[in-house]
Design an enzyme around this catalytic site. Structure first.
Site, PDB file in Angstrom:
ATOM      1  N   ASP A 412       0.822  -1.205   0.000  1.00  0.00           N
ATOM      2  CA  ASP A 412       0.000   0.000   0.000  1.00  0.00           C
ATOM      3  C   ASP A 412       0.861   1.264   0.000  1.00  0.00           C
ATOM      4  OD1 ASP A 412      -2.651   1.347   0.483  1.00  0.00           O
ATOM      5  OD2 ASP A 412      -1.631   1.965   2.307  1.00  0.00           O
ATOM      6  N   GLU A 465       1.109  -0.652  -5.147  1.00  0.00           N
ATOM      7  CA  GLU A 465       0.131   0.395  -5.407  1.00  0.00           C
ATOM      8  C   GLU A 465       0.938   1.688  -5.494  1.00  0.00           C
ATOM      9  OE1 GLU A 465      -3.340   3.188  -3.681  1.00  0.00           O
ATOM     10  OE2 GLU A 465      -1.821   2.308  -2.394  1.00  0.00           O
TER      11      GLU A 465
END
Length: 733
Positions: A412, A465
């Site tokens: 993330d 990401e």
């Protein structure tokens, strides 16, 4: 109550006794337990509430009556033994008697090699050494605790067994790693660490950074986990995984928030086992290849969705124990589904019981808020340049792969890690040594963790990401890339959703939103993500982003998702969008499964299942997902009609035509260039009645005829249904 006077030479100095009783002694192991003094073995113990204390060897031989030296419970005695060994006490007071095993009569569990490798930050099995581990040690059953707190004056493990009294179980300091073996304690024991900082202040009780199990929120103590090894039955899956090149293998990911996919009838969370029984067969039946879970590391706040974790090593107790999570992964593997976890090494929350100022100093984070504070999320940023922090995070990644057989980590907020000026104004960030804005320490950390995962776990993968144009995110580390296997294609998601949200009559003016992505489509190994981030915070559901009346919204969404499945790149769809959830997602309730009673929603679900089946069964659609030779435009510039068409291909596979008509106007006799003369059979028509569409099309296929002087040797005339995408596969005679 002070220290008794008239002590003999072997007896303890009263100041040290007072320091033990007050919890201020700097080295309890050098004072408590067994010690040789002037040729005699001396035994010292601190047992609060005891009025008398008698010592025994482990085999029950009496060592005599201990002499009380302090009314708070400090005792000592000369004992007749010939070597250091574990000691047991019988303690008594007016209320009764109890047995105590002396933690200070045991040697260290960690060895010199652990000290060396932990010290240089290269230990890759820290999860087997740090935290709480139930074990047999020196002939007795108990639990070993170890924690890193280099600037602490004292660290104690506390819990119900010692009345959360930090004076009772101070730990041994080994170059900043504090450890103690406490006999008898075992599975299910809750505990925390009491830390006295360098300034002498007692900090708020801390959860264990390496805890592999934690209490259910709102409680936040760590839990000694069951040491019983999990019995895996996924050997066939793991062997097959090891030989896969995922760039050339179908990857269709179902992104799931475990707390809101489905709930029990009373509204409470399903357990890991219930999810294994319901989620796994559903995803397998839908034809997905992988489940991706929003973070399941322990976290205190449900609306954070797990992105503010306080226990990186502990599967959240919301759904059960660690063995329950292992059963969920095992069930997924037995059903042929891989498991991806969202992982958050970019930042951590500042809860008092967590990592923030862990030993009273900025230990895991940077001291300077320009480097150590994240303005977007009100969190702390890891100090990636500190070897112990890099090792903590690297070990955490390896832990999930090894202990839980997971298949991938989706990392993330990578962009926030890579740029020192991320979300910061001039003057609010510290340049790197070259004066630039690249976080070189974060780059080195990411390269390290990625290379270790790929080295140790064949067939596993890492996904970034990452929302910027940082070069080489999915390039290998030996080519100076970051070393991820894949990167989320945020540009595809943003451009195409912006296009699809426009009224169809205006799309002709924004055709480039659908074609621009091919300029960079093969610069990285991409995953096409329609994730949870696109259906929260007022953005609405995918269905609600589509223009027009209800029929047009469904037709638009069917056409769009079919286009995405025909586009180069791996696929990711957030739960609920496969049946066109009408409301935007909320973590506080289950998906609206009742919608499947309506034909339009059930039709959407059928389409996604058929798209997955086509994607998996047609090599042309997946074997060159990340390579330009697998894609060729055939119609890229028909702005006026908002039509797009391309051919997907792979060596030795029949090519597939993907064509989309993104207006509500049906088009008969539409000419399409094709690479081969002959029959092209319809595999997907998003307007089919089976999907609750208008059921118009080409009666199952078209015939391409030879043409001269064109850029392709064949051509066909198609009927293009309104707001629809078709897949047509070449059928050799």
């Amino acid at each position: 109550m002070g220290v008794s006077s008239n002590k003999e030479n072997w007896q303890a100095d009263g100041r040290e006794v007072e320091a033990i009783v007050a919890g201020r002694h700097a080295d309890a192991f050098a004072f408590l337990g067994l010690h040789q003094i002037g040729g005699d073995w001396v035994l010292r113990a601190f047992v609060p509430h005891a009025e008398t204390l008698n010592a025994y060897t482990l085999d029950g031989r009496p060592l005599g009556h201990m002499i009380p030296r302090h009314g708070a419970g400090f005792f000592e005695a000369k004992v007749d033994i010939d070597q250091r060994q574990p000691i047991r006490y019988d303690a008594k007071n007016a209320g009764g008697s109890w047995s105590v095993f002396d933690p200070y009569s045991f040697g260290p569990v960690l060895g010199p090699m652990d000290d060396f490798y932990i010290g240089e930050g290269s230990h890759l099995r820290m999860f087997d050494k740090m935290g709480a581990h139930e074990m047999e040690f020196e002939g007795i059953h108990g639990t070993h605790f170890a924690v890193w707190a280099p600037n602490a004056q004292r660290v104690s493990v506390v819990g119900p067994w010692n009345e959360w009294d930090g004076r009772r179980n101070p730990m041994r300091n080994r170059n900043g790693i504090w450890e103690v073996f406490i006999p008898v304690l075992g599975t299910g024991t809750i505990y925390k660490y009491e830390i006295v900082g360098a300034d002498g202040q007692v900090l708020p009780l801390k959860a264990d950074p390496f805890a592999r199990q934690a209490e259910l929120r709102p409680r936040n103590a760590s839990v000694v986990p069951d040491p019983t090894p999990f019995t895996w039955t996924d050997q066939i899956y793991m062997e097959e995984r090891a030989s896969r090149d995922w760039r050339r293998t179908p990857m269709s990911i179902y992104e799931v928030h475990l707390g809101s996919w489905r709930r029990r009838p009373d509204g409470t969370f399903m357990s890991y086992d219930q999810l294994a029984e319901q989620l796994v067969p559903y995803a397998a039946d839908m034809g997905y290849t992988h489940l991706e879970f929003l973070p399941i590391s322990e976290h205190p706040f449900d609306p954070s969705w797990g992105y503010q974790p306080t226990g990186l090593y502990a599967p959240t107790a919301r759904f059960g124990d660690p063995a329950g999570f292992a059963r969920l992964v095992n069930a997924a593997h037995e059903a042929g589904l891989g498991v991806i976890l969202d992982w958050v090494p970019a930042h951590f929350p500042t809860d008092d019981f967590g990592l923030a100022r862990f030993d009273g100093t900025a230990l895991y984070e940077h001291e300077d808020p320009r480097q150590g504070y994240h303005p977007d999320w009100n969190t702390a940023i890891y100090n990636f340049g500190r070897k112990e922090v890099s090792a903590f995070l690297t070990n955490n990644a390896l832990y999930w792969f090894e202990k839980f057989h997971i298949d991938g980590l989706r990392v993330d907020a990578v962009a926030s890690m890579l740029y020192l000026d991320y979300s910061r104004q001039p003057g609010e960030w510290v340049p790197n040594q070259h004066g630039g804005n690249q976080n070189l320490e974060a780059v080195a950390f990411l390269q390290r963790v990625n290379s270790e995962v790929y080295r140790q776990f064949p067939g596993a993968f890492m996904i970034a990401e990452e929302s910027t144009s940082w070069p080489g995110v999915s390039a290998p580390t030996y080519a100076n890339g970051l070393g991820f296997g894949f990167k989320w294609n945020m540009g595809f998601m943003n451009d195409t959703l912006r296009y699809m949200s426009r009224n169809a009559i205006h799309r002709r003016f924004h055709h480039h939103d659908m074609t621009f992505g091919m300029v960079y489509a093969f610069s990285e190994n991409f995953v096409l993500p329609l994730s949870h981030d696109e259906v929260v915070h007022g953005k609405g559901s995918l269905l609600n982003k589509m223009p027009g009346d209800d029929w047009q919204q469904f037709a638009n969404l069917r056409a769009y998702l079919a286009l995405m499945w025909g586009y180069p790149g791996k696929k990711l769809l957030f739960m609920g969008q496969e049946f066109a959830q009408r409301e935007e997602w909320s973590e506080s309730k289950a998906l609206d499964w009742y919608l499947l009673d309506a034909p339009s929603h059930e039709g959407m679900r059928r389409l996604i299942a058929d798209l997955n089946a086509a994607y998996r069964s047609l090599p042309a659609l997946h074997e060159r997902d990340c390579e330009p030779e697998g894609f060729e435009w055939v119609i890229a510039n028909d702005h006026a009609n908002s039509v797009l068409a391309w051919v997907r291909s792979a060596p030795g596979a029949e090519p597939v035509l993907v064509i989309s008509n993104l207006t509500p106007v049906p088009r008969a006799g539409y000419k399409v260039p094709l690479p081969l003369v002959g029959r092209w059979v319809e595999r997907i028509n998003s307007d089919a009645g089976w999907y609750s569409g208008g059921n118009s099309g080409n009666q199952g296929g078209i015939d391409a005829y030879a043409v001269e002087g064109r850029h392709m040797p064949a051509e066909a005339e198609l009927f293009l249904p309104p707001l629809a995408t078709l897949f047509l596969k070449y059928e050799p005679e």
